[in-house]
Design a protein around this motif. Structure first.
Motif, short mmCIF file in Angstrom:
data_model
loop_
_atom_site.label_atom_id
_atom_site.label_comp_id
_atom_site.label_asym_id
_atom_site.label_seq_id
_atom_site.Cartn_x
_atom_site.Cartn_y
_atom_site.Cartn_z
N MET A 94 -101.61 13.13 21.99
CA MET A 94 -101.39 14.16 22.78
C MET A 94 -100.45 15.47 22.35
N LEU A 95 -100.69 15.84 21.00
CA LEU A 95 -99.95 16.97 20.29
C LEU A 95 -99.92 18.29 21.09
N PRO A 96 -98.64 18.80 21.42
CA PRO A 96 -98.50 20.06 22.15
C PRO A 96 -99.06 20.97 21.10
N VAL A 97 -99.54 22.06 21.61
CA VAL A 97 -99.93 23.27 20.88
C VAL A 97 -99.48 24.36 21.56
N PRO A 106 -94.34 28.43 25.46
CA PRO A 106 -95.17 27.82 26.42
C PRO A 106 -96.27 26.92 25.56
N VAL A 107 -96.48 25.78 26.45
CA VAL A 107 -97.66 25.03 25.63
C VAL A 107 -99.08 25.30 26.34
N ALA A 109 -102.16 23.69 25.05
CA ALA A 109 -102.94 22.68 25.20
C ALA A 109 -102.02 21.30 24.53
N HIS A 110 -102.84 20.36 24.83
CA HIS A 110 -102.69 19.05 24.15
C HIS A 110 -103.47 18.52 23.64
N PHE A 111 -103.47 18.35 22.30
CA PHE A 111 -104.77 17.80 21.56
C PHE A 111 -104.61 16.22 21.10
N GLU A 112 -105.52 15.29 21.47
CA GLU A 112 -105.54 14.06 21.43
C GLU A 112 -105.43 13.74 19.75
N SER A 113 -105.05 12.65 19.29
CA SER A 113 -105.03 12.07 17.84
C SER A 113 -106.72 11.95 17.70
N THR A 138 -98.69 24.49 15.96
CA THR A 138 -98.00 22.93 15.92
C THR A 138 -97.48 23.00 14.53
N LEU A 139 -96.53 21.81 14.76
CA LEU A 139 -95.80 21.34 13.28
C LEU A 139 -96.94 21.08 12.32
N LYS A 140 -96.80 21.62 11.09
CA LYS A 140 -97.84 21.11 9.97
C LYS A 140 -97.55 19.43 9.82
N SER A 141 -96.52 18.91 10.01
CA SER A 141 -96.52 17.50 9.92
C SER A 141 -97.23 16.54 10.74
#
Length: 153
Positions: A94-97, A106-107, A109-113, A138-141
């Motif tokens: 659930m990575l915030p973009v 502001p977010v 979307a959220h992307f799943e693993s 998103t963070l590159k890490s």
């Protein structure tokens, strides 16, 4: 695009393409046989079955490229099955973009693993990605398929 690579004079280059090794590519085809060696006579060990999946090229021989995925699994794939279009694999659940490269933005979307996203611009810490009609930063890490020091304009 290769500007970040060119800054390092000691970069290893492929004997066929003269492109940097290792480098990232993506699967152009929906399926691709992965062989033990660089020819049709070598045994197929498995089949990559995900169009757009990011892969790392580690060697070249004629029309063949030795590739590996995020887990280190790989082998030899014919170059026609690969694309220079850059994609990344989301490695966080659930990575915030974000709308901007800022954790207070502001977010969008959220992307799943495991989601494969198209890679855009990258600064030292942030990358712009696109997937499923959503885009943002998103963070590159949190991504596999881009080097930590890679800058993309």
């Amino acid at each position: 695009m290769l500007g970040a690579w060119a800054a390092h004079a000691d970069v290893k280059r492929g004997s066929v393409t003269n492109l940097p090794l290792p480098r990232y590519v993506s699967m152009k085809a929906a399926e691709g046989n992965v062989r033990r060696g660089p020819s049709l006579t070598h045994r197929i060990d498995w089949v990559f079955k995900r169009r757009g999946m990011p892969l790392q090229v580690t060697a070249e021989y004629g029309n063949w490229r030795r590739v590996q995925d995020r887990d280190g699994a790989g082998g030899w794939v014919h170059y026609a099955l690969l694309s220079g279009v850059r994609t990344v694999l989301i490695e966080s659940e659930m990575l915030p973009v974000y709308a901007r490269p800022d954790p207070t933005a502001p977010v969008n979307a959220h992307f799943e693993s495991g989601v494969v996203a198209r890679l855009g611009t990258c600064s030292l810490d942030w990358c712009r990605i696109t997937a499923g009609g959503y885009r943002g930063w998103t963070l590159k890490s949190n991504l596999w398929g881009v080097d930590p020091s890679e800058i993309r304009e």
